[in-house]
Motif scaffolding. Sequence first.
Motif, PDB file in Angstrom:
ATOM      1  N   GLY A  26       0.831  -1.198   0.000  1.00 52.66           N
ATOM      2  CA  GLY A  26       0.000   0.000   0.000  1.00 52.66           C
ATOM      3  C   GLY A  26       0.861   1.240   0.000  1.00 52.66           C
ATOM      4  N   SER A  27       0.316   2.336  -0.509  1.00 53.35           N
ATOM      5  CA  SER A  27       1.055   3.590  -0.515  1.00 53.35           C
ATOM      6  C   SER A  27       1.147   4.124   0.898  1.00 53.35           C
ATOM      7  CB  SER A  27       0.354   4.609  -1.406  1.00 53.35           C
ATOM      8  OG  SER A  27      -0.895   4.942  -0.845  1.00 53.35           O
ATOM      9  N   ALA A  28       2.032   5.110   1.076  1.00 49.84           N
ATOM     10  CA  ALA A  28       2.189   5.698   2.403  1.00 49.84           C
ATOM     11  C   ALA A  28       0.899   6.327   2.871  1.00 49.84           C
ATOM     12  CB  ALA A  28       3.318   6.732   2.373  1.00 49.84           C
ATOM     13  N   SER A  29       0.168   6.982   1.918  1.00 52.45           N
ATOM     14  CA  SER A  29      -1.058   7.653   2.317  1.00 52.45           C
ATOM     15  C   SER A  29      -2.145   6.650   2.665  1.00 52.45           C
ATOM     16  CB  SER A  29      -1.545   8.591   1.202  1.00 52.45           C
ATOM     17  OG  SER A  29      -1.848   7.861   0.049  1.00 52.45           O
ATOM     18  N   ALA A  30      -2.084   5.434   2.063  1.00 47.36           N
ATOM     19  CA  ALA A  30      -3.096   4.430   2.367  1.00 47.36           C
ATOM     20  C   ALA A  30      -3.003   3.968   3.813  1.00 47.36           C
ATOM     21  CB  ALA A  30      -2.947   3.246   1.419  1.00 47.36           C
ATOM     22  N   ALA A  31      -1.827   4.120   4.408  1.00 48.23           N
ATOM     23  CA  ALA A  31      -1.642   3.712   5.798  1.00 48.23           C
ATOM     24  C   ALA A  31      -1.933   4.853   6.766  1.00 48.23           C
ATOM     25  CB  ALA A  31      -0.211   3.209   5.991  1.00 48.23           C
ATOM     26  N   GLN A  34      -6.061   9.420   7.593  1.00 47.00           N
ATOM     27  CA  GLN A  34      -7.078  10.081   6.793  1.00 47.00           C
ATOM     28  C   GLN A  34      -6.515  10.423   5.424  1.00 47.00           C
ATOM     29  OE1 GLN A  34      -7.981  13.503   9.190  1.00 47.00           O
ATOM     30  NE2 GLN A  34      -6.099  14.567   8.683  1.00 47.00           N
ATOM     31  N   TYR A  35      -7.406  10.590   4.472  1.00 50.24           N
ATOM     32  CA  TYR A  35      -7.016  11.074   3.160  1.00 50.24           C
ATOM     33  C   TYR A  35      -7.005  12.597   3.191  1.00 50.24           C
ATOM     34  CZ  TYR A  35      -7.743   6.439   1.082  1.00 50.24           C
ATOM     35  OH  TYR A  35      -7.669   5.112   0.754  1.00 50.24           O
ATOM     36  N   GLU A  36      -6.081  13.184   2.449  1.00 47.05           N
ATOM     37  CA  GLU A  36      -5.969  14.639   2.380  1.00 47.05           C
ATOM     38  C   GLU A  36      -6.416  15.118   1.008  1.00 47.05           C
ATOM     39  OE1 GLU A  36      -5.206  16.621   4.805  1.00 47.05           O
ATOM     40  OE2 GLU A  36      -4.580  15.126   6.286  1.00 47.05           O
ATOM     41  N   ALA A  81     -17.949  11.826   4.140  1.00 44.00           N
ATOM     42  CA  ALA A  81     -17.704  11.631   5.568  1.00 44.00           C
ATOM     43  C   ALA A  81     -17.622  10.158   5.945  1.00 44.00           C
ATOM     44  CB  ALA A  81     -18.804  12.318   6.381  1.00 44.00           C
ATOM     45  N   GLU A  82     -18.252   9.271   5.162  1.00 48.54           N
ATOM     46  CA  GLU A  82     -18.277   7.849   5.487  1.00 48.54           C
ATOM     47  C   GLU A  82     -17.439   7.013   4.518  1.00 48.54           C
ATOM     48  OE1 GLU A  82     -22.295   6.536   5.668  1.00 48.54           O
ATOM     49  OE2 GLU A  82     -22.959   8.235   6.865  1.00 48.54           O
ATOM     50  N   PHE A  83     -16.475   7.650   3.831  1.00 41.93           N
ATOM     51  CA  PHE A  83     -15.711   6.900   2.830  1.00 41.93           C
ATOM     52  C   PHE A  83     -14.218   6.996   3.096  1.00 41.93           C
ATOM     53  CE2 PHE A  83     -13.202   6.820  -1.067  1.00 41.93           C
ATOM     54  CZ  PHE A  83     -13.575   5.601  -1.577  1.00 41.93           C
ATOM     55  N   PRO A  84     -13.488   5.910   3.167  1.00 37.87           N
ATOM     56  CA  PRO A  84     -14.047   4.590   3.488  1.00 37.87           C
ATOM     57  C   PRO A  84     -14.230   4.461   4.991  1.00 37.87           C
ATOM     58  CG  PRO A  84     -11.695   4.427   3.161  1.00 37.87           C
ATOM     59  CD  PRO A  84     -12.055   5.873   2.907  1.00 37.87           C
ATOM     60  N   PRO A  85     -14.823   3.392   5.490  1.00 34.66           N
ATOM     61  CA  PRO A  85     -15.083   3.276   6.929  1.00 34.66           C
ATOM     62  C   PRO A  85     -13.813   3.425   7.748  1.00 34.66           C
ATOM     63  CG  PRO A  85     -16.213   1.546   5.711  1.00 34.66           C
ATOM     64  CD  PRO A  85     -15.322   2.232   4.734  1.00 34.66           C
ATOM     65  N   ARG A  90     -10.116  14.478   4.666  1.00 34.27           N
ATOM     66  CA  ARG A  90     -10.024  15.823   5.240  1.00 34.27           C
ATOM     67  C   ARG A  90      -9.889  16.849   4.124  1.00 34.27           C
ATOM     68  NH1 ARG A  90      -6.349  19.776   7.831  1.00 34.27           N
ATOM     69  NH2 ARG A  90      -4.607  18.821   6.709  1.00 34.27           N
ATOM     70  N   LEU A  91     -10.834  17.772   4.061  1.00 34.76           N
ATOM     71  CA  LEU A  91     -10.844  18.811   3.038  1.00 34.76           C
ATOM     72  C   LEU A  91     -10.102  20.057   3.504  1.00 34.76           C
ATOM     73  CD1 LEU A  91     -11.866  20.333   0.485  1.00 34.76           C
ATOM     74  CD2 LEU A  91     -13.985  20.800   1.764  1.00 34.76           C
ATOM     75  N   THR A  92      -9.221  20.547   2.664  1.00 33.88           N
ATOM     76  CA  THR A  92      -8.616  21.858   2.837  1.00 33.88           C
ATOM     77  C   THR A  92      -9.038  22.688   1.633  1.00 33.88           C
ATOM     78  OG1 THR A  92      -6.697  20.956   4.006  1.00 33.88           O
ATOM     79  CG2 THR A  92      -6.481  23.172   3.083  1.00 33.88           C
ATOM     80  N   ASN A  93      -9.957  23.606   1.842  1.00 36.86           N
ATOM     81  CA  ASN A  93     -10.527  24.398   0.752  1.00 36.86           C
ATOM     82  C   ASN A  93      -9.944  25.808   0.786  1.00 36.86           C
ATOM     83  OD1 ASN A  93     -12.072  25.650  -1.185  1.00 36.86           O
ATOM     84  ND2 ASN A  93     -14.036  25.371  -0.135  1.00 36.86           N
TER      85      ASN A  93
END
Length: 346
Positions: A26-31, A34-36, A81-85, A90-93
């Motif tokens: 898995g990629s570093a971000s997959a571990a 949260q997703y950015e 908000a529910e993806f994935p469990p 995390r949104l930075t807008n």
Amino acid sequence: MRKPVSRTRTLAVGLVLTAAVLSPSGSASAAADQYEWAALGDSYTAGGFVGDPQPALGDASRDGCDRTTNAYPDVVDRELAEFPPGKPVRLTNVSCGNATIADIAKDKQKPISPVQPPADGWAEVDPQIKRANLNAGTDVVTIGVGGNSLPFGGMLLKCLEEGTAGKSCREHYTNPPEGEESIQDKLARVQDEYIEMLAHVHQAAPDAKVITVGYPAVLPDRGSDCNRLSLTELGPIAHGDVDWLRDDVLKQLNRTIQRVTNFFGDRYVDVYSSSVGHDACQPAATKWVEGICGDAADYWPSRLPGTLLNCGPIGKRVTLVHPNARGYENTAAHVERAIRIALLER
């Protein structure tokens, strides 16, 4: 109208779990926890007058960029908000009204929000890739920009002015006065700027999935559908100019964005096709974009500073052909799908 996302979520969750089992690495971000996701763009991303201001009115952190709660980044954020469990996105807008392509990657921007500006005007803000802190840990970047680099809004106002005088603006932009760019020159410059911008984004966030967002069908398929006496549509802009703005400007801008996006191997989100028939010249219940004057939240002005445009007498506010809540819902549906696919590919 947006389609229910429950089935999409179920499928997405299943695919994520399957990928986790089958993928040996898995990629570093997959571990990560949260997703950015970073949302960059202009007013068609920020929202302007749709929903509650972000930050709220009176908040000391307000920056004059006119981000709102019902623009597509926030709508998508709520759906994700529910993806994935167990692993949120995390949104930075940092989108900002009136942003140009250059303001995304390299230039500081002077916001021009008409909503409660400081006495000395808004302070400059850093380029959006800096404000968003794009880095190797950024998973997804969405970008909706390009119109202000023509600038489409300025061209629209010029066509409004020429139409009021019984003239056409097409000639002005196809055979411009000496020293001014033709529409062909504008689009060529925009292409070069977009290439440079995407290169900067990839450099700043080398592992991110980059998604570009085109512009919706804000103009009708036939200029003659517009009532030239109505400012809630396109006002006195000549019907021929509406057709020209649609085919030779807006559609060409979207094609330019898509072409550059494809060159970089990124994903382009087409929101034009799904929004045809919901343009500014449709009835109020059908349109997904407001006209020159339109419905907006109470905090939004009815006068356009520095011009004679005043929508107050007809009980409207200055909306200058921007999406309403239904338009943002449509864009959100397509952007959400693109982000889900991008995260599944990580």
